[in-house]
Design a protein around this motif. Structure first.
Motif, short mmCIF file in Angstrom:
data_model
loop_
_atom_site.label_atom_id
_atom_site.label_comp_id
_atom_site.label_asym_id
_atom_site.label_seq_id
_atom_site.Cartn_x
_atom_site.Cartn_y
_atom_site.Cartn_z
N GLY A 242 3.21 15.49 50.21
CA GLY A 242 1.86 15.17 49.77
C GLY A 242 1.43 13.78 50.23
O GLY A 242 0.31 13.58 50.71
N ALA A 243 2.36 12.82 50.12
CA ALA A 243 2.05 11.45 50.55
C ALA A 243 1.80 11.39 52.05
O ALA A 243 0.90 10.68 52.52
CB ALA A 243 3.20 10.52 50.17
N ILE A 244 2.57 12.16 52.80
CA ILE A 244 2.39 12.17 54.26
C ILE A 244 1.04 12.76 54.62
O ILE A 244 0.33 12.24 55.48
CB ILE A 244 3.53 12.96 54.93
CG1 ILE A 244 4.86 12.21 54.76
CG2 ILE A 244 3.25 13.17 56.42
CD1 ILE A 244 6.07 12.99 55.23
N LEU A 245 0.66 13.86 53.97
CA LEU A 245 -0.64 14.47 54.25
C LEU A 245 -1.79 13.52 53.91
O LEU A 245 -2.80 13.48 54.60
CB LEU A 245 -0.78 15.78 53.47
CG LEU A 245 0.07 16.96 53.98
CD1 LEU A 245 0.04 18.11 52.99
CD2 LEU A 245 -0.42 17.42 55.35
N ILE A 246 -1.61 12.76 52.83
CA ILE A 246 -2.64 11.77 52.48
C ILE A 246 -2.69 10.66 53.52
O ILE A 246 -3.77 10.25 53.97
CB ILE A 246 -2.36 11.19 51.07
CG1 ILE A 246 -2.59 12.26 50.00
CG2 ILE A 246 -3.26 9.98 50.81
CD1 ILE A 246 -2.18 11.83 48.60
N ASP A 247 -1.51 10.17 53.94
CA ASP A 247 -1.46 9.10 54.94
C ASP A 247 -2.08 9.53 56.27
O ASP A 247 -2.68 8.72 56.98
CB ASP A 247 -0.01 8.65 55.18
CG ASP A 247 0.55 7.87 54.00
OD1 ASP A 247 -0.26 7.39 53.18
OD2 ASP A 247 1.78 7.75 53.89
N LEU A 248 -1.92 10.82 56.59
CA LEU A 248 -2.48 11.33 57.84
C LEU A 248 -4.00 11.55 57.74
O LEU A 248 -4.65 11.83 58.74
CB LEU A 248 -1.81 12.66 58.22
CG LEU A 248 -0.36 12.59 58.70
CD1 LEU A 248 0.20 14.00 58.87
CD2 LEU A 248 -0.26 11.83 60.02
N GLY A 249 -4.53 11.44 56.52
CA GLY A 249 -5.95 11.67 56.33
C GLY A 249 -6.31 13.14 56.26
O GLY A 249 -7.48 13.52 56.36
N VAL A 250 -5.28 14.00 56.07
CA VAL A 250 -5.52 15.44 56.01
C VAL A 250 -6.11 15.83 54.65
O VAL A 250 -7.04 16.63 54.57
CB VAL A 250 -4.22 16.22 56.28
CG1 VAL A 250 -4.42 17.72 56.06
CG2 VAL A 250 -3.72 15.95 57.69
N ILE A 251 -5.55 15.28 53.58
CA ILE A 251 -6.06 15.58 52.24
C ILE A 251 -6.37 14.28 51.51
O ILE A 251 -5.84 13.22 51.83
CB ILE A 251 -5.06 16.42 51.41
CG1 ILE A 251 -3.77 15.63 51.15
CG2 ILE A 251 -4.75 17.74 52.11
CD1 ILE A 251 -2.80 16.35 50.23
N ARG A 252 -7.23 14.38 50.50
CA ARG A 252 -7.56 13.24 49.65
C ARG A 252 -6.70 13.29 48.39
O ARG A 252 -6.10 14.32 48.06
CB ARG A 252 -9.04 13.26 49.28
CG ARG A 252 -9.97 13.20 50.49
CD ARG A 252 -11.42 13.06 50.06
NE ARG A 252 -11.84 14.15 49.17
CZ ARG A 252 -12.31 15.32 49.59
NH1 ARG A 252 -12.39 15.58 50.89
NH2 ARG A 252 -12.68 16.25 48.71
N LEU A 253 -6.66 12.19 47.67
CA LEU A 253 -5.83 12.12 46.48
C LEU A 253 -6.22 13.18 45.46
O LEU A 253 -5.35 13.84 44.87
CB LEU A 253 -5.94 10.72 45.84
CG LEU A 253 -5.11 10.49 44.57
CD1 LEU A 253 -3.63 10.71 44.86
CD2 LEU A 253 -5.35 9.07 44.04
N VAL B 73 -2.47 24.69 52.11
CA VAL B 73 -3.07 25.55 53.14
C VAL B 73 -3.89 26.66 52.49
O VAL B 73 -5.01 26.96 52.93
CB VAL B 73 -1.98 26.13 54.06
CG1 VAL B 73 -2.57 27.20 54.99
CG2 VAL B 73 -1.32 25.04 54.88
N SER B 74 -3.36 27.26 51.44
CA SER B 74 -4.07 28.37 50.79
C SER B 74 -5.39 27.91 50.19
O SER B 74 -6.35 28.69 50.10
CB SER B 74 -3.19 29.00 49.70
OG SER B 74 -3.03 28.12 48.60
N LEU B 75 -5.46 26.65 49.78
CA LEU B 75 -6.70 26.11 49.21
C LEU B 75 -7.66 25.61 50.29
O LEU B 75 -8.78 25.19 49.98
CB LEU B 75 -6.37 24.96 48.25
CG LEU B 75 -5.67 25.35 46.94
CD1 LEU B 75 -5.24 24.11 46.18
CD2 LEU B 75 -6.58 26.22 46.08
N GLY B 76 -7.22 25.65 51.53
CA GLY B 76 -8.08 25.21 52.62
C GLY B 76 -8.11 23.71 52.82
O GLY B 76 -8.94 23.19 53.57
N PHE B 77 -7.16 22.99 52.18
CA PHE B 77 -7.13 21.53 52.32
C PHE B 77 -6.42 21.11 53.60
O PHE B 77 -6.64 20.00 54.09
CB PHE B 77 -6.41 20.90 51.12
CG PHE B 77 -7.11 21.12 49.80
CD1 PHE B 77 -8.47 21.41 49.75
CD2 PHE B 77 -6.42 21.03 48.61
CE1 PHE B 77 -9.12 21.61 48.54
CE2 PHE B 77 -7.05 21.23 47.39
CZ PHE B 77 -8.41 21.52 47.36
N SER B 78 -5.54 21.96 54.12
CA SER B 78 -4.76 21.65 55.32
C SER B 78 -4.67 22.88 56.19
O SER B 78 -4.73 24.02 55.68
CB SER B 78 -3.35 21.17 54.93
OG SER B 78 -2.52 21.07 56.07
#
Length: 305
Positions: free
Chosen positions: A34-45, A67-72
């Motif tokens: 989760g932290a990596i996805l946030i750092d990459l700017g893929v998802i928000r907090l 992915v299922s929620l469409g966030f990534s």
């Protein structure tokens, strides 16, 4: 490292999609991915918090839920997972430059998971610190068994673990491996390497993000018997000192017995079978043929396409 007394399946692409390749698991994996996805700017907090809420309600891996929620997207998740493992990450330009068939496998959840499982078992069974277990022939009995695509896919996945990987195309009369892999093609070819093996110890990589190179047939003077020659064995003996893994694509064994000679030079072989077409009786014949030739059958990879 276990040795096989018989051919046994090490993976199949005949699977239903269930989880992203090498997906995260457990609370520590959740927090890290989760932290990596946030750092990459893929998802928000706030999206990460929504994923955790959904995960508590329904279970599942953090990445799969995102992915299922469409966030990534799946490629974004794969990049995050590679960063989590400290493995090389395929850059977008590399994905665009690779062959269409190889890209389709890498982007398909079920196929890439099956090939990743196969790669893991090859790491356990063959590729290690023993220089005699650096080169592996990829054999198939009939045209269409999927040897070339499997060679390219497994080579890329091995390279994504940080290994220096060399792919050699011994289909002298109908080479396809370089086209399937795509990317940058070294000017140096198989004829050059046979003449001066040390020249192939360092080659340009096909892609920027991993060390994966292809040695393809070249030169009008390259005879059809080149792969069965003593020169080929001498070349391999030199190359194993400069590469972590060498996969050798071969012609269909039923049409060209020189494929067996290549396997003998490598000492080991991965056998490709086509689901619904390759007969068990023929696989048993291949098992005996390899054993009688002193070749270790590392396993069987079953293909549906």
């Amino acid at each position: 490292m276990p040795k096989l007394n018989r051919l046994s399946a090490i993976g199949t692409n005949d699977r239903e999609p269930s989880a992203t390749p090498l997906a995260d698991s457990g609370p520590s994996g959740n927090a890290q991915i989760g932290a990596i996805l946030i750092d990459l700017g893929v998802i928000r907090l706030e999206q990460a918090e929504r994923v955790l809420e959904m995960q508590r309600e329904r279970g599942g891996r953090f990445g799969d839920v995102a992915v299922s929620l469409g966030f990534s997207t799946r490629p974004q998740l794969d990049m995050a997972l590679a960063l989590q493992r400290g493995a090389p990450v395929l850059l977008p330009d590399d994905r665009r430059q690779m062959g269409a068939g190889l890209r389709a496998v890498i982007d398909d959840v079920a196929l890439s998971r099956a090939y990743t499982d196969a790669r893991t078992q090859l790491e356990l069974r063959w590729f290690g610190d023993d220089p005699e277990r650096t080169a592996l022939a990829v054999l198939g009995d009939a045209p269409g068994d999927g040897r070339t695509l499997a060679t390219a896919t497994l080579g890329l996945l091995l390279a994504m673990t940080g290994r220096r990987v060399l792919l050699i195309d011994t289909c002298i009369e109908a080479p396809r491996l370089a086209d399937v892999v795509g990317g940058i093609r070294p000017a140096l070819g198989l004829a050059d390497a046979l003449a001066r093996p040390e020249s192939a110890l360092r080659l340009p990589s096909s892609f920027e993000s991993v060390e994966l190179s292809v040695l393809a047939p070249n030169g009008a003077g390259l005879g059809a018997d080149a792969s069965a020659s003593r020169g080929f064995a001498s070349m391999l003996a030199t190359l194993v000192s400069g590469w972590d893994a060498i996969l050798v694509d071969t012609p269909a064994l039923s049409l060209d017995r020189r494929a067996l000679s290549v396997a003998v030079r490598c000492s080991g072989a991965l056998v490709l079978a086509r689901i619904g077409r390759t007969r068990m009786a023929r696989m048993e014949e291949l098992r005996r043929l390899l054993a009688d030739s002193g070749v270790e059958a590392v396993g069987v990879l079953a293909n549906r396409f």
